[in-house]
Scaffold this active site. Structure first.
Site, mmCIF file in Angstrom:
data_model
loop_
_atom_site.group_PDB
_atom_site.id
_atom_site.type_symbol
_atom_site.label_atom_id
_atom_site.label_comp_id
_atom_site.label_asym_id
_atom_site.label_seq_id
_atom_site.Cartn_x
_atom_site.Cartn_y
_atom_site.Cartn_z
ATOM 1 N N GLY A 130 0.906 -1.283 -0.102
ATOM 2 C CA GLY A 130 0.008 0.031 -0.040
ATOM 3 C C GLY A 130 0.913 1.394 -0.008
ATOM 4 O O GLY A 130 1.992 1.359 0.244
ATOM 5 N N HIS A 159 2.074 10.394 13.929
ATOM 6 C CA HIS A 159 3.455 10.833 13.388
ATOM 7 C C HIS A 159 3.592 12.248 13.830
ATOM 8 O O HIS A 159 4.847 12.639 13.886
ATOM 9 C CB HIS A 159 3.822 10.557 11.764
ATOM 10 C CG HIS A 159 2.658 11.797 11.127
ATOM 11 N ND1 HIS A 159 1.600 11.561 10.677
ATOM 12 C CD2 HIS A 159 3.257 12.863 10.647
ATOM 13 C CE1 HIS A 159 0.986 12.466 10.178
ATOM 14 N NE2 HIS A 159 2.084 13.251 9.865
ATOM 15 N N LEU A 202 3.628 13.512 16.840
ATOM 16 C CA LEU A 202 4.443 13.223 17.912
ATOM 17 C C LEU A 202 5.981 13.046 17.725
ATOM 18 O O LEU A 202 6.911 13.120 18.409
ATOM 19 C CB LEU A 202 4.084 12.324 18.847
ATOM 20 C CG LEU A 202 2.867 12.661 19.546
ATOM 21 C CD1 LEU A 202 1.987 11.412 20.404
ATOM 22 C CD2 LEU A 202 2.788 14.004 20.397
ATOM 23 N N HIS A 219 -3.839 15.005 15.584
ATOM 24 C CA HIS A 219 -2.398 15.937 15.455
ATOM 25 C C HIS A 219 -2.520 16.978 16.267
ATOM 26 O O HIS A 219 -1.578 17.440 17.055
ATOM 27 C CB HIS A 219 -2.206 16.055 13.981
ATOM 28 C CG HIS A 219 -2.093 14.828 13.168
ATOM 29 N ND1 HIS A 219 -1.712 13.803 13.423
ATOM 30 C CD2 HIS A 219 -2.348 14.669 11.549
ATOM 31 C CE1 HIS A 219 -1.518 12.804 12.719
ATOM 32 N NE2 HIS A 219 -1.960 13.612 11.308
ATOM 33 N N LYS A 233 -7.136 25.215 14.314
ATOM 34 C CA LYS A 233 -7.522 25.471 12.892
ATOM 35 C C LYS A 233 -6.984 24.593 11.933
ATOM 36 O O LYS A 233 -5.663 24.510 11.889
ATOM 37 C CB LYS A 233 -7.239 26.891 12.459
ATOM 38 C CG LYS A 233 -7.528 27.547 11.379
ATOM 39 C CD LYS A 233 -7.242 28.969 11.346
ATOM 40 C CE LYS A 233 -7.499 29.543 10.002
ATOM 41 N NZ LYS A 233 -7.054 30.890 9.945
ATOM 42 N N ARG A 270 0.756 26.619 2.710
ATOM 43 C CA ARG A 270 1.246 25.313 3.405
ATOM 44 C C ARG A 270 1.731 25.497 4.783
ATOM 45 O O ARG A 270 3.057 25.958 4.467
ATOM 46 C CB ARG A 270 1.627 24.229 2.552
ATOM 47 C CG ARG A 270 2.248 23.072 3.083
ATOM 48 C CD ARG A 270 2.805 22.233 2.136
ATOM 49 N NE ARG A 270 3.392 20.950 2.779
ATOM 50 C CZ ARG A 270 4.531 20.934 3.138
ATOM 51 N NH1 ARG A 270 5.492 21.844 2.912
ATOM 52 N NH2 ARG A 270 4.947 19.852 3.868
ATOM 53 N N ARG A 317 1.065 29.240 17.532
ATOM 54 C CA ARG A 317 1.175 30.570 17.689
ATOM 55 C C ARG A 317 0.772 30.870 18.997
ATOM 56 O O ARG A 317 -0.583 30.881 19.146
ATOM 57 C CB ARG A 317 0.417 31.476 16.460
ATOM 58 C CG ARG A 317 0.569 32.904 16.497
ATOM 59 C CD ARG A 317 0.000 33.521 15.238
ATOM 60 N NE ARG A 317 0.644 33.031 14.028
ATOM 61 C CZ ARG A 317 1.794 33.859 13.539
ATOM 62 N NH1 ARG A 317 2.051 34.895 14.006
ATOM 63 N NH2 ARG A 317 2.342 33.212 12.481
#
Length: 527
Positions: free
Chosen positions: A51, A224, A226, A286, A369, A377, A382
């Site tokens: 895959g 990922h 982390l 994430h 967000k 990108r 912040r």
């Protein structure tokens, strides 16, 4: 989002936690200490080997670890398993191009590549087939015998580069036919990829199914994010620098934004994405993981469980999401994808405000967000500080102090501050104190997240993996909102591809206290 490398008995978890706490050693120092020579041979089994995930992420990460000496050819063997009926050489050819990208054409690289490819053996079988897993176990056992590995000392790492729907059947087959003895230092560990369910109930069901087969110390739920360099730096920045200690609280910080932006849509993944949406795909895992590291209290030590305990406390302190503090969007043209329903209500953009009910963060909005088909990108954190009391320079309109951690691309940390503009006049301008990794650490290759996390799995270090109670707490936050979206009670707003997203998202940010800086653009420094 991960890393003295040694084989660890999963049954001696206390020792493994002691030995594998957060380290500051570099990859070169790790290599000097030797890779995996303390116990028996290591077999890495990639399920779903044919895959995209395996080709683009798993095998390249294994190859980079091999090139750096963490996986030694006399101790490791790699097995690919999938339903596709191909030969060993065909699998090697399929992945060869992904291993060569960006690495140059040096003789050393070519030699490493050829040596690595010869370590790979492919077995074809279905994911609920007794015959397939019996054959897989035979191949692994034959390899272990060829290395004169003593019974009970070998190690088996199963990486499930598969859809979550087949996790239960695959794990049953592993448990029944492919387990290694663990009484003499050997172990069996399972790496599972997100998404871990679609809501609280499905995640709990999946956790229960896997929990019946394996101990928590054997399960590595990989996110990922982390493993990213700047995410891993958060603990160091927060708890190793004196000047952040008194500032990192509600008395000084006005709001925190954690942002993920992509400048492309769902090209080629529309059917998959439409099942999940941007909240399940990015925000619930994430960005929420990053929030935990930004907001957590100092752990009592750097043992993995102490760190994960503090992350869970943050999640348990998050208040229910207010729908008036949510903006959803869907870019125009998303439904033109033939694999997406014409009436799809799936958001490709979301801004969600979370509020943490504890002494440190009461009243500070955490703005998560994420969106696709936007005008840039990037992924960043912040932290915006409150206005300076008694603004004698009348520079408030130029913008607030901010601490920005740029996760990707162009990894950097910089502090936005107000300084005197050079010249005879006493006028002010916004500038920055900048740590840009590309400039400061020239010639240093930042490891990919998957390299770190696979290496952590071999070590038995679970610090950068998601624990079961952490997963549950994360789903408890977002499940009510997700169910309302799935039921069509909340509708995404339309936005133009290449824009900032719906204008209502910027209005929400202003409403909760974020002050946008106008006329300032951060430019990565160059020599």
């Amino acid at each position: 989002m991960s890393m003295e490398l040694r084989g660890l008995n999963s049954s001696s978890s206390n020792n493994s936690l002691e030995e594998n706490s957060f380290r500051s050693e570099s990859f070169s120092e790790d290599r000097d200490q030797g890779a995996i020579s303390e116990t028996g041979c290591l077999s890495i089994i990639v399920l779903g080997a044919s895959g995209d995930l395996a080709k683009k992420k798993t095998f390249p990460a294994l190859f980079n670890l091999f090139r750096q000496g963490f996986l030694r050819p006399n101790e490791v063997h790699i097995f690919g398993y999938a339903r596709t009926k191909i030969s060993d050489d065909e699998l090697r050819e399929r992945i060869r191009g992904f291993l060569s990208q960006g690495k140059g054409a040096s003789a050393e690289h070519t030699e490493d590549l050829l040596m690595f490819l010869q370590l790979i053996k492919y077995i074809s079988g279905s994911y609920d087939s007794e015959d397939g897993f019996l054959l897989l176990n035979k191949e692994i056992s034959d390899h272990e015998s060829s290395k004169n590995s003593q019974p009970g000392t070998a190690r088996r790492l199963f990486y499930l580069a598969l859809p979550p729907s087949v996790y239960p059947s695959v794990c049953k087959m592993i448990r029944r036919y492919c387990m290694n003895q663990s009484d003499l230092g050997g172990w069996t560990r399972i790496v599972v990829e997100k998404p871990f369910g679609k809501d609280l109930d499905s995640a709990e069901e999946l956790s229960a199914q896997l929990g019946e087969l394996f101990d928590e110390q054997q399960l590595y739920r990989i996110d990922h994010y982390l493993g990213k360099e700047l995410v891993q730096n958060l603990l160091v920045v927060r708890f190793a620098n004196r000047f952040f200690v008194p500032l990192w609280n509600r008395d000084n910080i006005d709001n925190v934004q954690i942002v993920f932006r992509e400048d492309f849509g769902t090209e080629g993944r529309g059917g998959y994405f439409d099942q999940y949406g941007i909240i399940r795909d990015i925000i619930q895992n994430h960005l929420l993981q990053v929030l935990c590291l930004v907001a957590m209290e100092k752990p009592v030590s750097l043992k993995p469980e102490h760190i994960r305990d503090e992350k869970v406390k943050v999640l348990q302190s998050v208040l229910p999401i207010k729908y008036e503090e949510v903006v959803l969007g869907q870019y125009e043209g998303y439904r033109d994808d033939p694999t997406v329903s014409d009436s799809s209500n799936t958001p490709t953009f979301a801004t969600v405000v979370l509020r943490i009910h504890n002494e440190r963060w009461e009243g500070v909005p955490f703005i998560l967000k994420a969106g696709k088909a936007l005008n840039s990108r990037k992924a960043e954190i912040r932290v915006q500080f409150k206005d300076v009391p008694g603004d004698i320079f009348k520079c408030k309109k130029q913008g607030r102090n901010e601490f920005v951690i740029r996760l990707q691309p162009s990894e950097a940390m910089y502090m936005k501050l107000t300084v005197k503009k050079p010249g005879l006049d006493m006028s002010t301008i916004q500038s920055e104190l900048d740590l840009s990794y590309g400039l400061r650490y020239q010639g240093v290759t930042i490891p990919e997240a998957y390299e770190r996390l696979i290496l952590d799995t071999v070590r038995g270090d679970q610090q950068h993996f998601v624990r079961r109670d952490e997963l549950k707490a994360a789903w408890e936050i977002f499940t009510p909102l997700l169910h309302s979206i799935d039921a069509g009670e909340l509708k995404p707003l339309s936005y133009q591809p290449g824009s900032r997203g719906p204008a209502e998202a910027d209005e929400l940010l202003a409403r909760v206290g974020y002050v946008q800086t106008h006329g300032y653009i951060w430019i990565p420094p160059t020599l």
